[in-house]
Structures are given as structure tokens and as C-alpha cells.
Enzyme design. Structure first.
Site, PDB file in Angstrom:
ATOM      1  CG  ASP A 113      29.624  55.375  22.492  1.00 33.22           C
ATOM      2  OD1 ASP A 113      30.398  54.771  23.356  1.00 33.22           O
ATOM      3  OD2 ASP A 113      28.446  54.851  22.324  1.00 33.22           O
ATOM      4  CG  ASP A 174      28.853  49.301  26.805  1.00 36.06           C
ATOM      5  OD1 ASP A 174      28.577  48.951  27.880  1.00 36.06           O
ATOM      6  OD2 ASP A 174      28.206  49.176  25.858  1.00 36.06           O
TER       7      ASP A 174
END
Ligand code: GLY
Length: 396
Positions: A113, A174
């Protein structure tokens, strides 16, 4: 006579368009003012906690995180968007301070991320301030992200966990969002690796994450020896065969962004398919804020996910400017507008001083783990602001 009717029709249409632009801009302006007041309140609450980022507000208490939490780029990004809208130097000063808090992450262990973390903070910071040192930091973050890429599998690894031996190499939908950092690095360096990794990851995800109805599964785990998927399942959704709402939002945003960056038509087609799945879904409520999972029962008692609504709104606006299908473009614009108006209504938008100074109420983090259920979340706020700014530019 016909000329007179034509003139009258045109005059009425332009009056209606003018009125629409005026009411839209008034709504955006008053909502942005509320958001700015909330962000200033949040900055005050954070003063006794140097080094911390806001996470959520639960049971009357502000929950904070360290900068290593995957959401640490959203608050700095929110400050940049607010500064971009209103130009207040207090916001810029705070945006710089909170952005630069992320710098130590470049030295630590890499997380998939890092794309969210650095692109929302330093990426917006570079776009708005043109600080050249931010460009170098973004490229360094992209290099770190690429260290998680496996040539055989063709994807960036998401979580390090093997889920008690169930996963060999988990990749979540994601992760499409982290590719924007790679596209930035591709355009701002001589290194071709960034574009190659982003394309490979997006192509593999297109092959292996999507079902025949164009919804996506949350997790695909790849077999490390063969490089092929060996397991698909959910993590934050209702079931392995359901359409977790935020996952659909990440996919919609991710493929729209990949088309903007590469002009590869296959990404545009994928984004259009996801958009049709969402817009045409029988379980999408009238106000267009999705239930937390498209396969959840629905009705008053079923939780919505404001974060999914905000991410979708931002992506729908962008897709409406890219698709060549005029009727889909109109549907995307209409859906985004309804989503933004709903989120800007008192049902979702907190009053100044409420909601721990977050903007939006009613998001969900991970219902299966009873974590962050029906609470504010930093990414809901970030994508809500982004959607409003995109909407404003569309109406210019
Ligand atoms: N990327 C984690 C989430 O959407 O909850």
C-alpha cells in the site's frame, strides 16, 4: 415561428444549465467549507499526538494510527485537496507537515500500500506545489513497490500473510490503486520497469479477478510454482462468491486510471464493464450509496459503505470523460452526482465539531472481523473531496 420556438428552447436550456451550475457550485462551496472546518478541528485534536494520523472515531473516541498504517497518506492528501480548493496557507503548511511525516517509510519494510500512502500525499503535494524533492521521493517509493513484483506470477504481492497456509501469493483487487504511483514514476523517469510492472499487474488482475458478470473477487492467491491462481476468496466481503462493494469501487477506479495513464483500450473496456455492473445492479439503492456488499440482503438494517460510494463517485466522473459510449457517460455522471449529493446531505455529512472531525459518517472497514463498522474513515473523506473537485471541474 419555428425559429422562435428554437430560440425559446435554447434560451430555457441555457437558463436551466446556468441554474444547475450555480446550485452545484453553491453545494460544493458550502460542503468544502464544512470539510475545511472539520479538518482544522482535526489538526487541533492531533496536536497532543505528534507523529500520528487520524484513523477513525468510535464510541466517542478518536482512534489514531502510526504512519505505517495503510491509510496514512489520506489525511495529508485531504489537506492538499482542501488547500487546492481554497488556497489558505494554513492548509498548505499542514499538508506539507503531514506529507513529510511519511518519509521514514522509504527506509522501512515495504508494504504493497505504499502506492496509496505516497501517491495520495506526495503525489498531490508534487502536483500542487511542484516541489522537485517530492518527485524523487515518489520514484523511490515506486522502486520499493516494484520489489514486491514476481516475474513468474506477473503481479505485485499484496499481503505478506499466508493465512495459515491457505495462501501462497495473495493479490487483492485493491492493489489496482497502487499502480497510479508506478504510472507516475514511469512518466517521470527513464526507467521502463515501472510501466511494465503496472501493465503486467493490471493485465493479470483483469484475467483472474473478474467473474462472468464483471464483478470481482477480493483475493486471488497464485501458486508460486506454476504462476497460476490456486484459490479465490473474500476477506472483507460477505462470501467468496459475493461482490464486496469497496472492492468493486477499487476496480472501477483502478481500470479507469489505467486507461487515463496508458490509453490501452482493454482497460477502458474493463472499467466500462465494472461501471455497468454497479449501475445496473438491482441492489444499488436509489441514493446510489452501496450496501457494504452488493450481495448483502439490503433494506434499512443493512449497512451502507460511504467510502465505496465516494470512491465510485470520483471514478464515475473520470470515466464519464473517457468513455466513448455517450449513454454510459450520462449514466456515470448521473450516478456520481446522486452519490455526491447523498454524501453531502445530513445523513452522511457530519456537522462541524461532530464525528470526531471526520467529514463522512457510515463507512465500513471490515465487517467479517467486526472492525471499523459504521464509522468514519480517512479514505471516505479523501475520495469524497476528490469527487467534489472532479465534479466542480466537470461543471466549469
Ligand atoms: N485496501 C483495504 C480496504 O479497502 O479495506
Amino acid at each position: 415561428m419555428t425559429k422562435k420556438i428554437l430560440f425559446l428552447t435554447l434560451a430555457l436550456a441555457s437558463l436551466a444549465a446556468g441554474l444547475f451550475a450555480e446550485t452545484t457550485s453553491a453545494l460544493i462551496d458550502s460542503t468544502m467549507k464544512t470539510c475545511k472546518a472539520q479538518a482544522l478541528g482535526m489538526l487541533k485534536s492531533l496536536e497532543p499526538n505528534p507523529g500520528k494520523m487520524p484513523r477513525t472515531f468510535e464510541k466517542g473516541k478518536l482512534a489514531l494510527s502510526g504512519v505505517n498504517w495503510w491509510c496514512s497518506g489520506f489525511f495529508p492528501g485531504t489537506l492538499w485537496y482542501l488547500y487546492e480548493y481554497d488556497g489558505d496557507p494554513i492548509l498548505k503548511d499542514a499538508a506539507v507537515r503531514y506529507t513529510e511525516m511519511l518519509n521514514p517509510l522509504l527506509k522501512g519494510k515495504t508494504d504493497h500500500d505504499i502506492g496509496f500512502q505516497f501517491y495520495c500525499s506526495y503525489g498531490n503535494g508534487y502536483r500542487i506545489s511542484k516541489n522537485e524533492s517530492y518527485k524523487k521521493i515518489l520514484i523511490a517509493a515506486a522502486e520499493k513497490l516494484c520489489t514486491r513484483f514476481d516475474e513468474k506470477i506477473g503481479c505485485i504481492r499484496s499481503w505478506d500473510s499466508d493465512n495459515n497456509g491457505k495462501w501462497q501469493y495473495p493479490v487483492i483487487i485493491d492493489n489496482m490503486m497502487n499502480l497510479e504511483l508506478l504510472e507516475f514514476a514511469a512518466k517521470n523517469s527513464e526507467d521502463s520497469v515501472f510501466a511494465r510492472v503496472a501493465k503486467s499487474h493490471a493485465d493479470k488482475t483483469m484475467q483472474n479477478h473478474f467473474r462472468p458478470d464483471n464483478s470481482s473477487v477480493h483475493v486471488v492467491s497464485y501458486d508460486k510454482k506454476t504462476g497460476k491462481p490456486h484459490l479465490t476468496q473474500t476477506w472483507q466481503g460477505l462470501s467468496d462468491s459475493s461482490a464486496w462493494a469497496r472492492g468493486q469501487a477499487w476496480g472501477l477506479y483502478g481500470y479507469t486510471m489505467m486507461y487515463r495513464e496508458t490509453l490501452d483500450e482493454s482497460y477502458l473496456r474493463q472499467a466500462e464493464k465494472i461501471a455497468r455492473f454497479i449501475i445496473g445492479h438491482k441492489n444499488l439503492p436509489e441514493d446510489k450509496i452501496p450496501y457494504w456488499d452488493f450481495d448483502a440482503e439490503g433494506g434499512e438494517k443493512t449497512l451502507r459503505d460511504a467510502s465505496a460510494g465516494a470512491i465510485m463517485a470520483s471514478a464515475f466522473i473520470e470515466l464519464s470523460t473517457l468513455t466513448k459510449d455517450a449513454s454510459l457517460a450520462a449514466e456515470c455522471r448521473k450516478t456520481a452526482e446522486t452519490q455526491i449529493r447523498t454524501l453531502a446531505s445530513p445523513k452522511y455529512l457530519a456537522q462541524v465539531g461532530e464525528n470526531g472531525n471526520f467529514f463522512l459518517k457510515h463507512s465500513v472497514g471490515a465487517i467479517p472481523f467486526k472492525s471499523e463498522v459504521d464509522v468514519p474513515l480517512t479514505y471516505a473523506d479523501y475520495y469524497f473531496l476528490e469527487a467534489m473537485l472532479r465534479w466542480k471541474n466537470l461543471n466549469k
